[in-house]
Each structure stands twice: as structure tokens, then as C-alpha cells.
Design an enzyme around this catalytic site. Structure first.
Site, PDB file in Angstrom:
ATOM      1  N   ASP A 139       0.836  -1.209   0.000  1.00  0.00           N
ATOM      2  CA  ASP A 139       0.000   0.000   0.000  1.00  0.00           C
ATOM      3  C   ASP A 139       0.869   1.256   0.000  1.00  0.00           C
ATOM      4  OD1 ASP A 139       0.861  -0.209   2.602  1.00  0.00           O
ATOM      5  OD2 ASP A 139      -1.122  -0.019   3.525  1.00  0.00           O
ATOM      6  N   SER A 140       2.204   1.067   0.008  1.00  0.00           N
ATOM      7  CA  SER A 140       3.108   2.198  -0.201  1.00  0.00           C
ATOM      8  C   SER A 140       2.858   2.819  -1.579  1.00  0.00           C
ATOM      9  CB  SER A 140       4.568   1.746  -0.086  1.00  0.00           C
ATOM     10  OG  SER A 140       4.805   0.603  -0.882  1.00  0.00           O
ATOM     11  N   GLU A 194       9.149  -4.460  10.295  1.00  0.00           N
ATOM     12  CA  GLU A 194       9.539  -3.136   9.783  1.00  0.00           C
ATOM     13  C   GLU A 194       9.974  -2.223  10.933  1.00  0.00           C
ATOM     14  OE1 GLU A 194       6.787  -1.262   7.090  1.00  0.00           O
ATOM     15  OE2 GLU A 194       7.904   0.635   7.112  1.00  0.00           O
ATOM     16  N   LYS A 230      -1.479  -9.252   2.660  1.00  0.00           N
ATOM     17  CA  LYS A 230      -0.723  -8.816   3.848  1.00  0.00           C
ATOM     18  C   LYS A 230      -1.603  -7.934   4.712  1.00  0.00           C
ATOM     19  CE  LYS A 230       3.073  -5.957   3.597  1.00  0.00           C
ATOM     20  NZ  LYS A 230       2.698  -4.788   4.411  1.00  0.00           N
ATOM     21  N   ASP A 284      -1.050  -5.889  -0.288  1.00  0.00           N
ATOM     22  CA  ASP A 284      -1.484  -5.304   0.979  1.00  0.00           C
ATOM     23  C   ASP A 284      -2.990  -5.123   0.995  1.00  0.00           C
ATOM     24  OD1 ASP A 284       0.173  -4.616   3.165  1.00  0.00           O
ATOM     25  OD2 ASP A 284       1.273  -3.212   1.888  1.00  0.00           O
TER      26      ASP A 284
HETATM   27  O1  KIV Z   1       3.568  -1.153   1.575  1.00  0.00           O
HETATM   28  C1  KIV Z   1       4.729  -1.586   1.545  1.00  0.00           C
HETATM   29  O2  KIV Z   1       5.497  -1.306   0.626  1.00  0.00           O
HETATM   30  C2  KIV Z   1       5.162  -2.447   2.629  1.00  0.00           C
HETATM   31  C3  KIV Z   1       6.611  -2.815   2.701  1.00  0.00           C
HETATM   32  C4  KIV Z   1       7.385  -1.652   3.141  1.00  0.00           C
HETATM   33  C5  KIV Z   1       6.842  -4.012   3.554  1.00  0.00           C
HETATM   34  O3  KIV Z   1       4.380  -2.816   3.445  1.00  0.00           O
END
Ligand code: KIV
Length: 313
Positions: free
Chosen positions: A71-72, A209, A140, A110
Site C-alpha cells: 500500500d506504499s 519493519e 498482507k 497489501d
Molecule cells: O507497503 C509496503 O510497501 C510495505 C513494505 C514496506 C513491507 O508494506
């Protein structure tokens, strides 16, 4: 007994084809079982984020074990301030594109903030959308002990889950910012309980993290589940980075744990400026980069134009 469902392929029956695998070193499809095997063999797991077809394909073809549609993407692709506002629909749009680029890697996505927090029913419903509509192999979810009942329900629905503890960006408002977690004895104890709860629930892997490397090492030694670190030191079972951090596409100074392996920002800027300059100087496109009329059409056109010019005189 043959079922009669074997159809001829390229002039021969499928049953006559010894192998459909191309010659060369075929790469094995990565599954959640592969992650456990790698932990047992102490063979480091690699994971990168990817949010579109081209990037996912490049990451997959480079032999990375896990493609994570994180979700980044809220920040890296959509320019939001944090991950909180990205929706299930926005995530699905990107996951579907990444799916088309991924062949061998395990594809994880995510679950965005709010899509699994209200009830287990809603969590299962949304997780199933990621499987049915976008083809992910695991989802996730952030959180440990307090999220474990929901996580169990999703796993019960035959959907593998990746856990995520420590600095969990969806909790940014509760944490009061993006701060390294697990720095006090009390916090270490809670992180341990979170990791063990996820381990017992049967998650496919646990993302760690933003925690001290000593704590990540303890968790990694304690749980059977593979751990994948980001800002959690070198003793995890695997490492993940955000693709945009890896290639300098984030427009901000990198965090301490980021190592930049390339400068896509400089490469893109240079290419765009070179294009702009060439067009301004009339140097793009060249004759070689243009399509041409067939010779006979060219000759016929010349004749027509000559006649028109003669009529105008
Ligand atoms: O959203 C994301 O990119 C993440 C990673 C940093 C593990 O959760």
C-alpha cells in the site's frame, strides 16, 4: 483410461509432448512453502514492491522471490501523503497490472487500511476480492496479537496471509509518526507476543519493519515462520525494499535502511531533457525514424501535384 480431453497442439497431441518446459534452467514457481524451505536452508528470501506490469515483470524476471504490491503505492504511485487513504479499488487496479507481469514470484498484496478492521466477515470478503479479481497468492495485513483472530478467519477461508509488525504505517496516527518500534523492554515483549501469535496462526511470512536488529534477530530465531525485514537489520530470513527507494524515484532523502542501487530519477530526467532538446532543434524525428511512401505511390503523387500546380497557373 484416457478422458478424451487432450486436444492436439501444434499438429501433435498434448500426450505426445515430453515436456512443455523450455530448454534452459527453468525457475521454480515460488509458493508459500518455498519461503519455509528457504528459511530452513538459511537461503535469504528476496522481496521487492512493484505496482505495475512493467516493473513487476522486470522484478519477476530478475528472480526476486516475492513481488509485493504494497500500500506504499499510495505515496509512490498516487502521490498521497500516507497509506491511509488508498482504497481497495485503487489497490486492485494496481494488483491486476502487476499480476500480468509476474510469472514465477509469489504475488502478495497489501489489504489497505479500513478493509479488514471492522469485522472478520469484511476482512474475508475483501481478501477474497484480491484473490478472485486480481489473482494474488497471499494478502498482507498489519498488526499482531490484536489482529490475529481476523487473520485466522482469512486463513480459514483458504487465503494465505503475510503478517506485518513493528513500524506499521497504517498505525501512523496511533504511533504519533513513523518511529522505530521495539526500543523498550515492554515494547520488545509485545513484539515477541505479536510474532508468536502470527506464527501460531500459520501466516506465510512476517514482515518486520523499523525495529532494532537485535529484536528482529530474536523474533527470527523464535518463530518457524520466515521473517522479512525492512529496517530490521540483516538477521531476518529475507529482506524487502520499496522499488522506488531502490532506484531513487521517491523525491525525498532516503531512510537510514535504504540502499540505492540505481538512479532512475537521473536516467528519466536525462532522457526527457534530451527528447525536449532534440524536438526544439528539429532533430527528432530523423528521416530514418520516419515512414515513407512506396516509390510508385510517391511517383503518382508527384504527377497529381504537378497537374494541380499547372491548373492553378
Ligand atoms: O507497503 C509496503 O510497501 C510495505 C513494505 C514496506 C513491507 O508494506
Amino acid at each position: 483410461m484416457r478422458t478424451g480431453s487432450i486436444r492436439p497442439v501444434c499438429g501433435g497431441a498434448l500426450e505426445d509432448i515430453v515436456s512443455l518446459t523450455p530448454i534452459g534452467e527453468p525457475r521454480r514457481k515460488i509458493t508459500t512453502a518455498t519461503l519455509r524451505e528457504k528459511k530452513l536452508r538459511r537461503d535469504p528470501i528476496t522481496c521487492l514492491t512493484a505496482y505495475d506490469y512493467a516493473t513487476a515483470r522486470l522484478v519477476d524476471e530478475a528472480g526476486i522471490d516475492i513481488v509485493l504490491v504494497g500500500d506504499s503505492l499510495a505515496m509512490t504511485m498516487l502521490g498521497y501523503e500516507n497509506t491511509l487513504s488508498v482504497t481497495v479499488e485503487e489497490m486492485l487496479h494496481h494488483v491486476r497490472a502487476a499480476r500480468r507481469g509476474v510469472k514465477d514470484a509469489l504475488l502478495i498484496a497489501d489489504m489497505p487500511y479500513g478493509s479488514y478492521h471492522a469485522s472478520a466477515e469484511e476482512a474475508v470478503h475483501n481478501a477474497a476480492r484480491f484473490v478472485k479479481e486480481a489473482g494474488v497468492e497471499a494478502v498482507k495485513m498489519e498488526g499482531g496479537e490484536k489482529r490475529v483472530d481476523v487473520i485466522r478467519r482469512v486463513i480459514d477461508a483458504e487465503i494465505p496471509v503475510a503478517g506485518h509488525i513493528g513500524l506499521t504505517p497504517q498505525s501512523v496516527n496511533m504511533m504519533g509518526g513513523y518511529k522505530v518500534q521495539g526500543k523498550t523492554l515492554h515494547a520488545i515483549e509485545q513484539l515477541m507476543r505479536d510474532a508468536v501469535a502470527l506464527d501460531h496462526a500459520g501466516v506465510a511470512c512476517i514482515y518486520l519493519e523499523g525495529i532494532p536488529r537485535e529484536v528482529a534477530a530474536m523474533i527470527t530465531a523464535e518463530v518457524e515462520t520466515p521473517t522479512i525485514g525492512i529496517g530490521a537489520g540483516p538477521d531476518c530470513d529475507g529482506q524487502v525494499l520499496v522499488f522506488h527507494d531502490l532506484v531513487n524515484l521517491t523525491f525525498s532523502p532516503p531512510a537510514k535502511f535504504v540502499r540505492r542501487y540505481g538512479d532512475a530519477s537521473a536516467l528519466i530526467t536525462q532522457a526527457v531533457e534530451a527528447f525536449k532538446g532534440d524536438v526544439a532543434r528539429g532533430q527528432f524525428p530523423s528521416d530514418a525514424e520516419s515512414y515513407h511512401l512506396p516509390k510508385d505511390t510517391q511517383a503518382a503523387l508527384e504527377t497529381v501535384l504537378q497537374r494541380k500546380r499547372a491548373l492553378r497557373r
